[in-house]
Design a protein around this motif. Structure first.
Motif, PDB file in Angstrom:
ATOM      1  N   ILE A  14       4.293  29.708  12.220  1.00 35.54           N
ATOM      2  CA  ILE A  14       2.929  30.118  11.896  1.00 35.54           C
ATOM      3  C   ILE A  14       2.814  30.199  10.374  1.00 35.54           C
ATOM      4  CG2 ILE A  14       1.166  31.908  12.134  1.00 35.54           C
ATOM      5  CD1 ILE A  14       2.411  32.675  14.820  1.00 35.54           C
ATOM      6  N   THR A  45       0.129  29.091   6.737  1.00 36.34           N
ATOM      7  CA  THR A  45      -1.278  29.152   6.300  1.00 36.34           C
ATOM      8  C   THR A  45      -1.664  27.795   5.718  1.00 36.34           C
ATOM      9  OG1 THR A  45      -0.566  29.898   4.121  1.00 36.34           O
ATOM     10  CG2 THR A  45      -1.141  31.605   5.712  1.00 36.34           C
ATOM     11  N   LYS A  58       1.364  25.193   4.841  1.00 37.77           N
ATOM     12  CA  LYS A  58       1.713  24.387   6.030  1.00 37.77           C
ATOM     13  C   LYS A  58       2.459  23.084   5.713  1.00 37.77           C
ATOM     14  CE  LYS A  58      -2.628  21.894   6.646  1.00 37.77           C
ATOM     15  NZ  LYS A  58      -3.918  22.349   6.206  1.00 37.77           N
ATOM     16  N   SER A  96      -1.209  26.093  11.194  1.00 37.34           N
ATOM     17  CA  SER A  96      -1.821  26.960  10.193  1.00 37.34           C
ATOM     18  C   SER A  96      -2.767  27.927  10.892  1.00 37.34           C
ATOM     19  CB  SER A  96      -2.615  26.142   9.173  1.00 37.34           C
ATOM     20  OG  SER A  96      -3.358  27.045   8.356  1.00 37.34           O
ATOM     21  N   ILE A  97      -2.674  29.180  10.482  1.00 35.21           N
ATOM     22  CA  ILE A  97      -3.509  30.218  11.086  1.00 35.21           C
ATOM     23  C   ILE A  97      -4.795  30.433  10.276  1.00 35.21           C
ATOM     24  CG2 ILE A  97      -2.480  32.175   9.845  1.00 35.21           C
ATOM     25  CD1 ILE A  97      -2.426  33.687  12.510  1.00 35.21           C
ATOM     26  N   LEU A 123      -5.496  34.206  15.288  1.00 32.13           N
ATOM     27  CA  LEU A 123      -4.182  34.716  15.692  1.00 32.13           C
ATOM     28  C   LEU A 123      -3.895  34.505  17.187  1.00 32.13           C
ATOM     29  CD1 LEU A 123      -1.570  36.270  15.131  1.00 32.13           C
ATOM     30  CD2 LEU A 123      -2.839  38.395  15.391  1.00 32.13           C
ATOM     31  N   VAL A 167      -3.636  30.783  18.292  1.00 32.63           N
ATOM     32  CA  VAL A 167      -2.378  30.145  17.886  1.00 32.63           C
ATOM     33  C   VAL A 167      -1.249  30.551  18.831  1.00 32.63           C
ATOM     34  CG1 VAL A 167      -0.601  30.183  16.076  1.00 32.63           C
ATOM     35  CG2 VAL A 167      -2.985  29.785  15.462  1.00 32.63           C
ATOM     36  N   LEU A 168      -1.171  31.837  19.172  1.00 26.89           N
ATOM     37  CA  LEU A 168      -0.117  32.304  20.082  1.00 26.89           C
ATOM     38  C   LEU A 168      -0.278  31.648  21.455  1.00 26.89           C
ATOM     39  CD1 LEU A 168      -0.005  36.123  19.189  1.00 26.89           C
ATOM     40  CD2 LEU A 168       1.613  34.360  18.484  1.00 26.89           C
ATOM     41  N   ILE A 220       9.462  31.395  17.681  1.00 31.06           N
ATOM     42  CA  ILE A 220       8.376  31.210  16.711  1.00 31.06           C
ATOM     43  C   ILE A 220       8.689  32.069  15.491  1.00 31.06           C
ATOM     44  CG2 ILE A 220       5.896  31.490  16.270  1.00 31.06           C
ATOM     45  CD1 ILE A 220       5.512  31.495  19.364  1.00 31.06           C
ATOM     46  N   SER A 222       6.926  33.491  11.985  1.00 30.94           N
ATOM     47  CA  SER A 222       5.628  33.645  11.329  1.00 30.94           C
ATOM     48  C   SER A 222       5.800  34.219   9.937  1.00 30.94           C
ATOM     49  CB  SER A 222       4.743  34.588  12.152  1.00 30.94           C
ATOM     50  OG  SER A 222       3.525  34.825  11.471  1.00 30.94           O
TER      51      SER A 222
END
Length: 326
Positions: free
Chosen positions: A260, A262, A266, A276-277, A290, A293-294, A305, A307
């Motif tokens: 995860i 940004t 990325k 990218s979140i 959020l 993405v999960l 994962i 982050s």
């Protein structure tokens, strides 16, 4: 209009309806019907000491659901309702113990999402509604998430994927108002309206065992994807370097990891499934994406994962609270 009439009928008859709020999809039942609210716990597989939030459409409801409405509650309602704020007040006798986790308090909020507000008004009931997902899974921000988790267990879904994020809970049942879950409204924003506010130690230390949580999501692992999730903290350079080391190590063992990142970082991850979140310059985008993405990682084969940490200026505490719960 027909949809609301149909949904209202289901709720009045003790059924379950999933509907969008400004934060996530909620799984609603008549809050004052003990059998109906029991169905929520069963559909979600939710621990019964985890309280439900009662959704209302007008201020008068406070006086029906609570036996003691402090002046501070009215000030906060005036400033932040309708909106993503849950207030915890001493409950009145009409509120069944089954939805309060056995506590003498009730969690109440007035959603601003037009679908949620219309549903409460037209159904004529107060709606108890946790997030419309299997307990512990990432919260649902799309109708497809609700269908995946709860298909066959509920009576109706009203689809409108314009949900956001940012619920917080504040306890007004004791002398000093206490923030139980951080979110869109910061401590400073609360204090501007009602003076001194404290932050519950459970936010940083977790709820001690044997203690009944006062608000949903305080105690249990929450928002959790299938894969193990670890948060890597520190200066940006060090975080990118560490995550790349972990991804390379996994690759050497024939495994792929999820990352995860940004918008700003990325492209700095050569290995792994990188998502990218959002941009650090726009905190709301990080908060908003959020859960999505999960959920998306659940569709992939990744078992781990990693982050980046998100200590952004305004919503950082809320974002990190949800990530660490995952």
């Amino acid at each position: 209009k027909k949809i609301y009439e149909q949904a209202g009928k289901i709720l009045r008859e003790g059924g379950l309806v999933a509907f969008p709020t400004e934060t996530v999809y909620g799984l609603g039942a008549d809050a004052l019907d003990e059998e109906a609210s029991a169905k929520i716990y069963a559909a979600k597989g939710r621990p019964s000491d985890n309280p439900l939030i009662v959704h209302i459409a007008d201020i008068e409801a406070l006086y029906k659901l609570s036996c003691e409405v402090p002046d501070k509650a009215l000030k906060l309602a005036d400033k932040f309702w309708p909106g993503p704020l849950t207030m915890i007040l001493k409950k009145s006798d009409i509120v069944p113990d089954s939805i309060t986790g056995g506590l003498g308090t009730v969690a109440i909020r007035m959603p601003s999402h037009k679908v949620a507000a219309e549903l409460i008004r037209t159904s004529g009931v107060y709606i108890a509604a946790p997030s419309a997902n299997t307990s512990g899974k990432p919260s649902p921000t799309r109708a497809s998430h609700v269908i995946k988790d709860l298909s066959g267990k509920i009576d109706m879904i009203i689809e409108d994927d314009t949900v956001d994020i940012g619920v917080e809970s504040i306890d007004l049942s004791e002398e000093v108002p206490t923030i139980l879950r951080p979110g869109y409204i910061t401590k400073e924003m609360f204090e501007e309206v009602i003076g001194g506010v404290r932050i519950d130690p459970a936010i940083t230390e977790g709820v001690k065992s044997g203690v009944v949580p006062k608000a949903p999501g305080m105690k249990y692992r929450h928002y959790a994807p299938k894969a193990d999730l670890a948060i890597v903290e520190g200066p940006e350079e060090a975080v990118v370097k560490k995550i790349n080391e972990l991804a390379a190590e996994a690759k050497a063992h024939g495994e792929q990891v999820g990352i995860i990142a940004t918008d700003e970082t990325k492209d700095r991850y050569p290995e792994g499934l990188v998502v990218s979140i959002g941009s650090r310059k726009e905190e709301e985008t990080i908060a908003h994406h959020l859960y999505e993405v999960l959920r998306d990682f659940d569709q992939s084969a990744v078992r781990s994962i990693y982050s980046e940490a998100f200590y952004t200026p305004r919503m950082g505490q809320a974002i990190m609270n949800r990530l660490s719960k995952a």
